[in-house]
Design a protein around this motif. Sequence first.
Motif, PDB file in Angstrom:
ATOM      1  N   ILE A  34       0.818  -1.208   0.000  1.00  0.00           N
ATOM      2  CA  ILE A  34       0.000   0.000   0.000  1.00  0.00           C
ATOM      3  C   ILE A  34       0.851   1.256   0.000  1.00  0.00           C
ATOM      4  CG2 ILE A  34      -2.084  -0.947   1.052  1.00  0.00           C
ATOM      5  CD1 ILE A  34      -0.933  -0.342   3.750  1.00  0.00           C
ATOM      6  N   GLY A  35       2.124   1.097  -0.327  1.00  0.00           N
ATOM      7  CA  GLY A  35       3.022   2.244  -0.230  1.00  0.00           C
ATOM      8  C   GLY A  35       3.123   3.033  -1.520  1.00  0.00           C
ATOM      9  N   GLN A  45      -6.779   7.507  -3.055  1.00  0.00           N
ATOM     10  CA  GLN A  45      -7.833   7.092  -2.135  1.00  0.00           C
ATOM     11  C   GLN A  45      -7.354   5.972  -1.229  1.00  0.00           C
ATOM     12  OE1 GLN A  45     -11.143   6.171  -4.582  1.00  0.00           O
ATOM     13  NE2 GLN A  45     -11.356   8.254  -5.309  1.00  0.00           N
ATOM     14  N   ILE A  46      -6.189   5.422  -1.518  1.00  0.00           N
ATOM     15  CA  ILE A  46      -5.678   4.290  -0.747  1.00  0.00           C
ATOM     16  C   ILE A  46      -4.475   4.725   0.065  1.00  0.00           C
ATOM     17  CG2 ILE A  46      -4.840   1.922  -0.890  1.00  0.00           C
ATOM     18  CD1 ILE A  46      -7.388   1.948  -2.264  1.00  0.00           C
ATOM     19  N   ASN A  47      -4.588   4.638   1.378  1.00  0.00           N
ATOM     20  CA  ASN A  47      -3.458   4.894   2.266  1.00  0.00           C
ATOM     21  C   ASN A  47      -2.660   6.143   1.926  1.00  0.00           C
ATOM     22  OD1 ASN A  47      -1.628   4.437   4.362  1.00  0.00           O
ATOM     23  ND2 ASN A  47      -0.215   3.408   3.017  1.00  0.00           N
ATOM     24  N   SER A  48      -3.334   7.219   1.583  1.00  0.00           N
ATOM     25  CA  SER A  48      -2.553   8.447   1.440  1.00  0.00           C
ATOM     26  C   SER A  48      -2.941   9.354   2.563  1.00  0.00           C
ATOM     27  CB  SER A  48      -2.899   9.229   0.209  1.00  0.00           C
ATOM     28  OG  SER A  48      -2.943   8.583  -0.811  1.00  0.00           O
ATOM     29  N   THR A  49      -2.018  10.207   2.950  1.00  0.00           N
ATOM     30  CA  THR A  49      -2.361  11.218   3.941  1.00  0.00           C
ATOM     31  C   THR A  49      -2.192  12.582   3.321  1.00  0.00           C
ATOM     32  OG1 THR A  49      -0.124  10.935   4.700  1.00  0.00           O
ATOM     33  CG2 THR A  49      -1.835   9.890   5.988  1.00  0.00           C
ATOM     34  N   TYR A  52      -6.636  12.755  -2.095  1.00  0.00           N
ATOM     35  CA  TYR A  52      -6.936  12.527  -0.686  1.00  0.00           C
ATOM     36  C   TYR A  52      -7.813  13.661  -0.145  1.00  0.00           C
ATOM     37  CZ  TYR A  52      -6.197  12.653   4.351  1.00  0.00           C
ATOM     38  OH  TYR A  52      -6.388  12.729   5.702  1.00  0.00           O
TER      39      TYR A  52
END
Lengths: 283, 355
Positions: free
Chosen positions: A147-148, A226-230, A235
């Motif tokens: 997920i990186g 939308q996946i594991n972003s901050t 996002y």
Amino acid sequence: MTQLAIPGIRTGEREQRAVAQPLRRRRRLGPGKQLKFGAALGPILLLVIWSIGSATGVLDPRVLSAPWTVVTTTGDLIADGRLQSNLWTSAQRAFAGLGIGVLLGTVLALFSGLSRLGEAILDGPIQIKRAIPSLALLPLLILWLGIGESMKITTITLGVFVPIYIHTHNGLRTIDSRYVELAETVGLSRWEFIRWVVLPGALPGFLLGLRFAVTAAWLSLVVVEQINSTSGIGYMMELARTYGQTDIIIVGLVLYGALGLLSDGVVRLVQRRTLSWRRTLAD
Amino acid sequence: MKLMPKKSLAVLAAAALAAVTLLSGCGGDAQAGGTGAKLALDAPLPTEVPDGVKIVVGDPATQVAFKLSGQLDKVSKYTTFANLSGGPQTTEAFRAHALDLGSVAEIPSIHATWTGLHVKIVASKFRLDPINHPIYELGVAPGVQVKTLADLRGKKIAYSPGQAQGALVLKVLKKAGLTKEDVKLVELPSTGDIYPNALAAKQVDVAPIGGVSIKRYLTKYGKDGGTTIQHGLRDDAGHLYGPTESLEDAGKAAAIRAYVAAWGVAQDWIDKHPKEWIEGYYVKDQGLTEADGQWLVDNAGHPDISGDWSDAIKRQQETIELLAKETGKPVIQAKDLYDLRFQTVASDAIKAAAK
């Protein structure tokens, strides 16, 4: 209908008319000279319609925020620094994916365009990839790459390399065989041939592919962020969705539109510069 | 010499393709690492976290609480945070071996088990006076008359199987004495602002909406006649859960235990520092207004982190039986979903910190 006086055919009537009035100007069939700021006209027209719709209340602000709301929201987002930091993160991801994708697409197009076996091996899988939406590939990419950041950049790369490949390959294959024969006659080596014939000949196709690719890079961002972003524009929009902040979503959309238009403009500028040797309908 | 297609290029092409495959294949982010030592699922938990052990945790809100309460450095020694939460995203990441702990509600652990993924709950948080502090309310579309649960008969209700909102709809129907045949369930996943928008556009008559969406729905569409009603059920479960494979690694199990203890203290800190929490999380991190944050804090009431899970297990068993009946899945035992070794970890840590 304009009548053209055709020399050599003598009919009494025509003879007299040709003498009576000078020849009419030829009808122009091309689009003619470029309009000043023509590129900005369409978007400005859109903006005007949007503003009128919002001001008269035809557009419900809950469904589509007014342009001035978008401006003030943008101001707020800039004031607390959210917009810049998100934009910066997104830009880094987009450019990384774009860089790798352009390189990959070009190299693959050369292999597939210059070798029958290469085409047989590469072309099929790439056409298959083209038919699969990136969004649908995402679950698999997460399984393979986690997920990186590498998953995110890979997704963008996959979205970018396909248009580059298709258009470069097509441009390359449509190089006139005269040039190939000429290169063979003067005894160019393979690399000289690629350098002096193939690359310049495929350039129009490559640049068209690049126009698709730059927008594809920005578009892929929303999917991956939308996946594991901050951070990132995607996002920011996703977070605003959770809280129903329509105005922030529209700021994101406007930003995407502006970025797309801007990057497309840059590529078109490059196109005009590098393809100045072409004499076509566009000029 | 011939310049057109040639074999050597094809060889190069194959090599390039292989290189690309390799490149994309080794991109997995190796952030997590245990000690590799096996630990049985009934062996006592190790209390010392070995050096170099890292777990990946998807618990964004608690991450902010650590930052605000100054605990982040301590926790970061053995934790990498990922911005994932909710069932679908966390189970996906578990399958990719990219996550060790996730923060979810009641349903994901049940669904994960049904899909063949082995998970355990290691921490649970409820709300005091849960009936008056629900997470969800039933949003009613403008122009639709629903005043009591009995009015749901014949209505179009948004239903999302596999999410807490979906289970809630089933529980509400059961409470109202209705079956699925008495209403029209519209399958719709509940992500982002889909439910409030579906209500506003009158695509559904009733949909469970939660948190700040309730407030926004009423302010935006209240003037058109949009309303909400209380469902009067408990919907307050919040869990940390992880794949059993992480718990079977001695190093990771120790790190998870340490994280659960810190998590408990952080929940307590959030409860005791509403001002800092509104400012630091709702406003700065989530981009909401101060008023929204205040509303959320008021509505959440106070947390209930108990050292006794027996009631929670009983409630979860009821949920499982209801879901199993409605979805045709096998009934599983709720007590198997809980790792009872962790039962008192969070509550003991809160007590110890209060001293």
